[in-house]
Design a protein around this motif. Structure first.
Motif, PDB file in Angstrom:
ATOM      1  N   GLY A 122      51.253  25.189  46.338  1.00  0.00           N
ATOM      2  CA  GLY A 122      50.614  25.969  45.660  1.00  0.00           C
ATOM      3  C   GLY A 122      50.966  26.304  44.259  1.00  0.00           C
ATOM      4  O   GLY A 122      50.320  27.036  43.503  1.00  0.00           O
ATOM      5  N   TYR A 123      52.144  25.630  44.064  1.00  0.00           N
ATOM      6  CA  TYR A 123      52.570  25.863  42.412  1.00  0.00           C
ATOM      7  C   TYR A 123      51.932  24.866  41.468  1.00  0.00           C
ATOM      8  O   TYR A 123      50.781  23.857  42.053  1.00  0.00           O
ATOM      9  N   LEU A 124      51.988  24.852  40.363  1.00  0.00           N
ATOM     10  CA  LEU A 124      51.151  24.472  39.087  1.00  0.00           C
ATOM     11  C   LEU A 124      50.508  22.931  39.440  1.00  0.00           C
ATOM     12  O   LEU A 124      49.531  22.517  39.415  1.00  0.00           O
ATOM     13  N   ILE A 125      51.340  21.871  39.594  1.00  0.00           N
ATOM     14  CA  ILE A 125      51.088  20.462  39.823  1.00  0.00           C
ATOM     15  C   ILE A 125      50.039  20.488  41.112  1.00  0.00           C
ATOM     16  O   ILE A 125      48.870  19.691  41.076  1.00  0.00           O
ATOM     17  N   ASN A 126      50.531  21.223  41.977  1.00  0.00           N
ATOM     18  CA  ASN A 126      49.796  21.298  43.444  1.00  0.00           C
ATOM     19  C   ASN A 126      48.370  21.935  43.005  1.00  0.00           C
ATOM     20  O   ASN A 126      47.187  21.332  43.537  1.00  0.00           O
ATOM     21  N   GLU A 127      48.396  23.011  42.152  1.00  0.00           N
ATOM     22  CA  GLU A 127      46.978  23.517  41.703  1.00  0.00           C
ATOM     23  C   GLU A 127      45.971  22.596  41.060  1.00  0.00           C
ATOM     24  O   GLU A 127      44.700  22.665  41.152  1.00  0.00           O
ATOM     25  N   PHE A 128      46.734  21.683  40.314  1.00  0.00           N
ATOM     26  CA  PHE A 128      45.900  20.681  39.876  1.00  0.00           C
ATOM     27  C   PHE A 128      45.129  19.645  40.712  1.00  0.00           C
ATOM     28  O   PHE A 128      44.135  19.226  40.436  1.00  0.00           O
ATOM     29  N   LEU A 129      46.079  19.371  41.443  1.00  0.00           N
ATOM     30  CA  LEU A 129      45.496  18.083  42.707  1.00  0.00           C
ATOM     31  C   LEU A 129      44.407  18.713  43.279  1.00  0.00           C
ATOM     32  O   LEU A 129      43.538  18.054  43.883  1.00  0.00           O
TER      33      LEU A 129
END
Length: 338
Positions: free
Chosen positions: A168-175
């Protein structure tokens, strides 16, 4: 007896002496809030190298001060962080382990003072701050920050870099479509939601030619979220860009019930490994050498990432070797007790 767990593993120009990886775990121990390595980090990581872990991966290390999970996180946003990280790398390598660092941005799950940011202005839950939606120029600035962090990791001497695209951190939030509601080129379609990670990979590879891992959360555990099948397709794209291994975790992009049992994420690693034809690491309630050996022997994953077990037992490789009936070398100072 030959074992898979204690066989070497080579990825690009780096050979690990066994398949055991210390999974990145935040220590929240940079007490001056400056992101620098302290004595605790030296004790914590080096003791696992003494314990014969093949690869030591340093915890999520923030590429911007704003992108820390907590104000006590390690950082790699400044050249001032390089000397401490270099010292840590040198000490780990003295005991035969390879070194990796996970570089990260917490996005909407940051708990630092001030403004936090995300792909969209949606809070994780009702107890956390609502993030500011990143502008296009700010997206580009964070991509550049990942590149600068990778360059500093190289200067510090790390063998491997991992991008934190999970939990749930930034890269995951974009995905994930659960957290990315953008209507520009970084949101909407599968391709657009991948763009942020894809551009980070491109930027990092401009300054880094060593092994590159990406940690993913292969299941959102939400009917409207991402599944392992989608992550097979993401993994294919990462492989095409030169990513060498997918470190397969799951969950934490949104609050959700996660069914937890021994090896509960191994099937995700297996699916991505064979679906995308890429090396994977398995993590999640792997506790014994016998369990780890089964995963590797049945070609379900290539590396075993251990978290809590290595908190409990810095010498877990010794315990696993005894279970599997093999002898492994210790450091000479511990020979009489090994």
């Amino acid at each position: 007896m030959e074992t898979a767990l204690f066989s070497p593993f080579t990825i690009k120009n780096v050979t690990m002496k066994n398949r055991i990886v210390m999974s990145p775990m935040c220590m929240y121990s940079s007490h001056n809030q400056d992101g620098k390595v302290e004595n605790w980090h030296l004790t914590h990581y080096v003791s696992r190298a003494v314990g014969q872990v093949g690869l030591i991966m340093v915890e999520a290390t923030a590429v911007t001060a704003q992108g820390r999970i907590s104000s006590q996180d390690l950082g790699i946003w400044s050249d001032d962080h390089i000397p401490g990280l270099k010292n840590l790398v040198t000490m780990i390598k003295e005991y035969g382990a390879k070194t990796a660092i996970q570089i990260a941005h917490a996005g909407r799950k940051a708990t630092v003072d001030g403004e936090i940011v995300a792909p969209s202005a949606i809070a994780f839950n009702d107890r956390m701050k609502t993030p500011k939606e990143l502008s296009l120029s700010e997206v580009k600035e964070i991509i550049t920050a990942f590149q600068a962090g990778a360059k500093r990791a190289k200067e510090a001497g790390f063998d491997i870099i991992e991008l934190h695209g999970a939990h749930g951190y930034l890269i995951n939030e974009f995905l994930s479509p659960l957290t990315n509601k953008r209507e520009d080129e970084y949101g909407g379609s599968f391709e657009n939601r991948y763009r942020f990670l894809g551009e980070i990979i491109e930027a990092v590879k401009e300054v880094w030619d060593g092994p590159l891992f990406v940690r993913v959360s292969a299941n959102d555990y939400d009917p409207n979220g991402l599944t392992p099948e989608v992550y097979v397709e993401y993994a294919k794209k990462m492989k095409d860009q030169g990513v060498d291994l997918i470190d397969v975790s799951s969950g934490a992009v949104v609050p959700a019930h996660i069914p937890v049992f021994p090896g509960y994420q191994v099937g995700f690693a297996e699916k991505i490994k064979h679906g995308a034809n890429i090396a994977t690491g398995a993590v999640g309630l792997i506790t014994t050498g016998i369990q780890a050996e089964e995963i590797l022997r049945n070609d379900r994953s290539d590396l075993i990432f251990l978290a809590r077990e290595l908190l409990r037992d810095p010498y877990w490789p010794r315990s696993a070797a005894k279970q599997l009936g093999v002898e492994i070398k210790s450091v000479k100072q511990y020979d009489r007790g090994w």
